[in-house]
Scaffold this active site. Structure first.
Site, PDB file in Angstrom:
ATOM      1  N   GLY A 107       0.837  -1.203   0.000  1.00 53.67           N
ATOM      2  CA  GLY A 107       0.000   0.000   0.000  1.00 53.67           C
ATOM      3  C   GLY A 107       0.871   1.252   0.000  1.00 53.67           C
ATOM      4  N   ASP A 158       2.443  -0.939  12.296  1.00 49.94           N
ATOM      5  CA  ASP A 158       2.433  -2.209  13.040  1.00 49.94           C
ATOM      6  C   ASP A 158       3.724  -3.013  12.835  1.00 49.94           C
ATOM      7  OD1 ASP A 158       2.000  -2.687  10.384  1.00 49.94           O
ATOM      8  OD2 ASP A 158       0.324  -4.078  10.657  1.00 49.94           O
ATOM      9  N   ASP A 214       4.882  -5.122   5.999  1.00 50.44           N
ATOM     10  CA  ASP A 214       5.368  -6.466   6.349  1.00 50.44           C
ATOM     11  C   ASP A 214       5.251  -7.466   5.199  1.00 50.44           C
ATOM     12  OD1 ASP A 214       2.620  -6.512   6.651  1.00 50.44           O
ATOM     13  OD2 ASP A 214       2.673  -7.995   8.251  1.00 50.44           O
ATOM     14  N   ASP A 225       0.198   1.839   8.597  1.00 49.95           N
ATOM     15  CA  ASP A 225      -0.349   1.022   9.687  1.00 49.95           C
ATOM     16  C   ASP A 225       0.425   1.081  11.002  1.00 49.95           C
ATOM     17  OD1 ASP A 225      -2.489   0.204   8.196  1.00 49.95           O
ATOM     18  OD2 ASP A 225      -1.450  -1.546   7.384  1.00 49.95           O
ATOM     19  N   ARG A 274       0.190  -4.581  -5.867  1.00 49.56           N
ATOM     20  CA  ARG A 274       0.038  -5.839  -5.134  1.00 49.56           C
ATOM     21  C   ARG A 274       0.388  -6.913  -6.157  1.00 49.56           C
ATOM     22  NH1 ARG A 274      -1.056  -4.151  -0.017  1.00 49.56           N
ATOM     23  NH2 ARG A 274      -2.688  -2.590   0.072  1.00 49.56           N
TER      24      ARG A 274
HETATM   25  P1  ADP Z   1       2.562  -4.364   2.583  1.00 49.52           P
HETATM   26  O1  ADP Z   1       3.992  -4.493   2.158  1.00 49.52           O
HETATM   27  O2  ADP Z   1       2.110  -2.935   2.658  1.00 49.52           O
HETATM   28  O3  ADP Z   1       2.272  -5.185   3.826  1.00 49.52           O
HETATM   29  P2  ADP Z   1       1.308  -6.404   0.915  1.00 49.52           P
HETATM   30  O4  ADP Z   1       0.993  -7.318   2.043  1.00 49.52           O
HETATM   31  O5  ADP Z   1       0.297  -6.203  -0.145  1.00 49.52           O
HETATM   32  O6  ADP Z   1       1.671  -4.932   1.402  1.00 49.52           O
HETATM   33  O7  ADP Z   1       2.651  -6.936   0.231  1.00 49.52           O
HETATM   34  C1  ADP Z   1       3.246  -6.240  -0.831  1.00 49.52           C
HETATM   35  C2  ADP Z   1       3.845  -7.189  -1.820  1.00 49.52           C
HETATM   36  O8  ADP Z   1       4.868  -7.977  -1.194  1.00 49.52           O
HETATM   37  C3  ADP Z   1       2.884  -8.230  -2.371  1.00 49.52           C
HETATM   38  O9  ADP Z   1       2.113  -7.720  -3.422  1.00 49.52           O
HETATM   39  C4  ADP Z   1       3.854  -9.302  -2.861  1.00 49.52           C
HETATM   40  O10 ADP Z   1       4.464  -8.913  -4.075  1.00 49.52           O
HETATM   41  C5  ADP Z   1       4.902  -9.272  -1.762  1.00 49.52           C
HETATM   42  N1  ADP Z   1       4.586 -10.276  -0.715  1.00 49.52           N
HETATM   43  C6  ADP Z   1       3.596 -10.240   0.195  1.00 49.52           C
HETATM   44  N2  ADP Z   1       3.595 -11.350   0.973  1.00 49.52           N
HETATM   45  C7  ADP Z   1       4.613 -12.122   0.522  1.00 49.52           C
HETATM   46  C8  ADP Z   1       5.140 -13.399   0.907  1.00 49.52           C
HETATM   47  N3  ADP Z   1       4.601 -14.112   1.905  1.00 49.52           N
HETATM   48  N4  ADP Z   1       6.193 -13.871   0.203  1.00 49.52           N
HETATM   49  C9  ADP Z   1       6.741 -13.162  -0.799  1.00 49.52           C
HETATM   50  N5  ADP Z   1       6.286 -11.960  -1.222  1.00 49.52           N
HETATM   51  C10 ADP Z   1       5.250 -11.430  -0.566  1.00 49.52           C
END
Ligand code: ADP
Length: 319
Positions: free
Chosen positions: A11, A129, A103, A127, A72
């Site tokens: 995000g 967090d 995260d 966030d 995403r």
């Molecule tokens: P944020 O980084 O803000 O928490 P997301 O959870 O959407 O946002 O994660 C951002 C991007 O990171 C995802 O679109 C994906 O490309 C990558 N990502 C998320 N989770 C994983 C994971 N478990 N393993 C590898 N890449 C991940």
């Protein structure tokens, strides 16, 4: 001279541009070359990148969002796709990658690191967090934005003697709700981390009105329930009528606060020196005013919990 990659992921958050600027300008200042990958991990996998210069990041310091885009990109959870990204880093002769995100983005960073790519994370999410930093880049701005909305809604609530339920972001965490609720003098703050009792909530609001309060504001984090769900439950239980407002994406936009710009600049600059110094698999954060590093595995082990003392202070001060 190193070749450093940078991307923004997950995000968008106000201050991401300021951290990009710091990464680019500090890299160049130190004599390195720096390359941006567009739209998060997608740009890395699709080899969509461009070299950045001092002028590439001109005039973005106070702009919200991210000029290099973010997506995403769930495909990044596939080990074959991660291998492909690692191969691209090798082909481009990159010495390391700086990832600005939350995260989810750090999980991807950690996977890349396991495939031999030097990575550094910068906490860019509204966030707040994330373990390893007191504040994430974007949180301060988001809280200010919510506070601004609360102030406007309070005017209407007071004039009409209304109760307004304000739904804010926070699927798993009540950081935004808690701090904006305290700053905005909300009569009640509902967060995912602390259970609430519907009857107690209605009683608190009713007794406030009986004491002469002109308005009642309830701030609810989306992870607890939606504002309209809460309004229905209150109506069903005691016939209490409340208006609802969902703030949504408004909370992610806008010009970053000075705090966010300064945090983003300090963390971005340090990331360059860490990666040039050969460090990897860490996140840069600010704890008690100091810039510190924390292993990504530790950052990912647990989310940073809200401070219940702030939550209880908000409760104590609305009587
Ligand atoms: P944020 O980084 O803000 O928490 P997301 O959870 O959407 O946002 O994660 C951002 C991007 O990171 C995802 O679109 C994906 O490309 C990558 N990502 C998320 N989770 C994983 C994971 N478990 N393993 C590898 N890449 C991940």
């Amino acid at each position: 001279m190193k070749r450093i990659g940078v991307l923004t992921s997950g995000g968008d958050a106000p201050g991401m541009n300021a951290s990009l600027r710091a990464v680019v300008r500090m890299s160049i200042h130190r004599g390195h070359r720096v390359f941006a990958f567009y739209n998060g991990y997608k740009g890395l996998v699709e080899n969509d990148s461009a070299e950045m210069y001092n002028r590439s990041v001109g005039d973005i310091l106070t702009r919200g969002g991210t000029i290099i885009g973010t997506t995403r990109y769930p495909a990044f959870q596939d080990p074959e796709i991660i291998k492909k990204a690692a191969r691209h880093m090798n082909l481009l002769d990159m010495d390391g990658l700086i990832i600005i995100g939350g995260d989810g983005s750090f999980r991807g960073a950690s996977d890349l690191s396991d495939h031999g790519v030097p990575v550094i994370g910068l906490p860019g999410t509204i966030d707040n967090d994330i373990t390893g930093t007191d504040y994430t880049i974007g949180y301060d701005t988001a809280v200010d934005t919510v506070l601004d909305c609360i102030k406007k809604l309070r005017d209407t609530a007071s004039s009409h003697g209304r109760t307004i339920i304000i739904e804010v972001m926070g699927r798993h965490s009540g950081w935004i709700a808690m701090r904006s609720g305290l700053a905005g003098g909300a009569e009640a703050i509902l967060v995912p981390e602390i259970p609430f009792d519907l009857e107690d909530l209605c009683h608190t609001l009713e007794s406030g009105i009986a004491r002469g309060k002109k308005h009642s504001l309830v701030v609810v984090a989306e992870g607890v329930m939606s504002a309209s769900e809460l309004a229905h439950m209150m109506k069903d239980l005691v016939g209490f009528v409340a208006n609802t407002v969902v703030l949504g994406y408004v909370q992610r936009g806008g010009s970053p606060t000075a705090n966010d710009i300064i945090l983003a600049s300090r963390l971005g600059a340090r990331a360059v020196d860490e990666i040039a110094g050969g460090n990897s698999g860490i996140m840069i954060g600010e704890v008690k005013g100091d810039i510190v590093t924390t292993p990504l595995k530790e950052v990912l082990a647990e989310k940073k919990l809200i401070d219940p003392t702030i939550f209880h202070l908000a409760e104590e001060l609305v009587h």
